[in-house]
Design a protein around this motif. Structure first.
Motif: not given
Length: 333
Positions: A288, A304, A306-307, A309, A320-325
């Motif tokens: 992102g 994926h 996220w922005d 991160i 997987k989606e990575i939504k947190s650092s």
């Protein structure tokens, strides 16, 4: 002339990439590892390559059948029912083998710490192998087996029809008969079976075409050092790419992106102002905007991020989606 390549391992150290495809099919400098070897064998007159396969044999077979016609070489597979264990100066090796008249030739490479390895003790002038010493406590030499062999057909008669280590069971006997010779590998040799070594090996590999003034490497005001960009990849304005970067086919690198010491595999999108260093980005993944990926982070296929991160050493399994650092090295399942 025939060649046998042992590709029976599971590639566990290179996961999560090898969860999607077998390790020999993982791209290295935009080409599957196994193709580097097969093309080099073809160039010195090998007409048939046999691959000893254990992991995902159907995937390997389907892929190689496509390239068999393209390369004009016969590729067959021998599926291992048990894991048997573990290729480039082929032209020089063939000449060396014909000249010494022995039964087998092996390639050796010099290492800095031979006490951690099995050492090949040999005559420096002739290359005749005297013996093998496993992890010597006293210095006996600094050359180790590099895993490349040229054998007369008679060597096959020595191998019993049961699981056998040619290195441990066969080579010492041939050496005792003064029929085993070794040639020192020119250039560099290293294992690229885990991410940090993959990245280190990429640096050495990309430095080779630079020394040969190759046109394969990218150039331009946005390129720093050795960079390989596939012709179908798109690079946005204001990017800074390099050193030691490979960008695969179909990739989109948007404006303001910074890439260094990394591989970006097929179909990846890197969004605006992202920064990636010392990492591997797996197929069809997305990083992102303003994201920062570093410290040997490895994204599996279709991951994926996220922005905005941050990932430091994250190993992320496919889809997987990575939504947190990720603030320290960890596996994301």
């Amino acid at each position: 002339m025939k060649a046998l390549i042992l590709v029976g391992g599971f590639g566990t150290r290179l996961r999560p990439l090898t969860l999607s495809i077998p390790k020999p099919l993982v791209e290295f400098a935009n080409k599957p590892m196994i193709l580097h070897q097969i093309e080099a064998l073809k160039a010195v007159g090998v007409t048939e390559v046999v691959l000893a396969i254990n992991y995902q044999p159907e995937v390997m077979l389907n892929f190689l059948k496509e390239f068999e016609a393209k390369l004009g070489i016969t590729i067959s597979c021998s599926q291992e029912t048990e894991l048997l264990g573990q290729l480039y100066p082929f032209k020089e090796m063939i000449e060396f083998h014909k000249a010494h008249g022995g039964e087998a030739s092996i390639v050796v490479t010099k290492v800095d710490e031979p006490s951690k390895c099995g050492v090949v003790v040999m005559e420096e002038t002739t290359g005749k192998v005297d013996k093998f010493v496993e992890k010597p406590k006293l210095f006996v030499g600094n050359k180790i087996n590099a895993g490349i062999y040229l054998l007369n057909p008679s060597v096959l008669d020595r191998i019993e029809l049961r699981p056998t280590s040619i290195e441990k069971a066969i080579f010492p006997k041939i050496a005792a008969e003064k029929k085993l010779y070794a040639i020192v590998l020119p250039g560099f040799w290293m294992d690229i079976g885990q991410p940090k070594d993959y990245i280190a090996g990429l640096r050495l590999y990309l430095d080779s075409p630079r020394k040969k003034s190759s046109t394969k490497l990218a150039s331009g005001h946005h390129i720093v050092g050795n960079v390989l960009v596939h012709e179908s990849a798109k690079i946005g304005e204001g990017c800074l790419i390099g050193p030691d970067v490979v960008v695969g086919p179909g990739c989109v690198v948007e404006a303001g992106v910074r890439l260094s010491r990394c591989t970006v595999m097929r179909g990846v999108r890197i969004k605006k102002h992202a920064c990636i260093s010392s990492s591997i980005i797996g197929w069809h993944s997305t990083v992102g905007q303003w994201a920062r990926v570093e410290n040997m982070t490895v994204l599996g296929e279709d991951v994926h991020v996220w922005d905005e991160i941050y990932s430091s050493g994250g190993v992320i399994l496919p889809h997987k989606e990575i939504k947190s650092s990720i603030l320290k090295p960890e596996i994301v399942m």
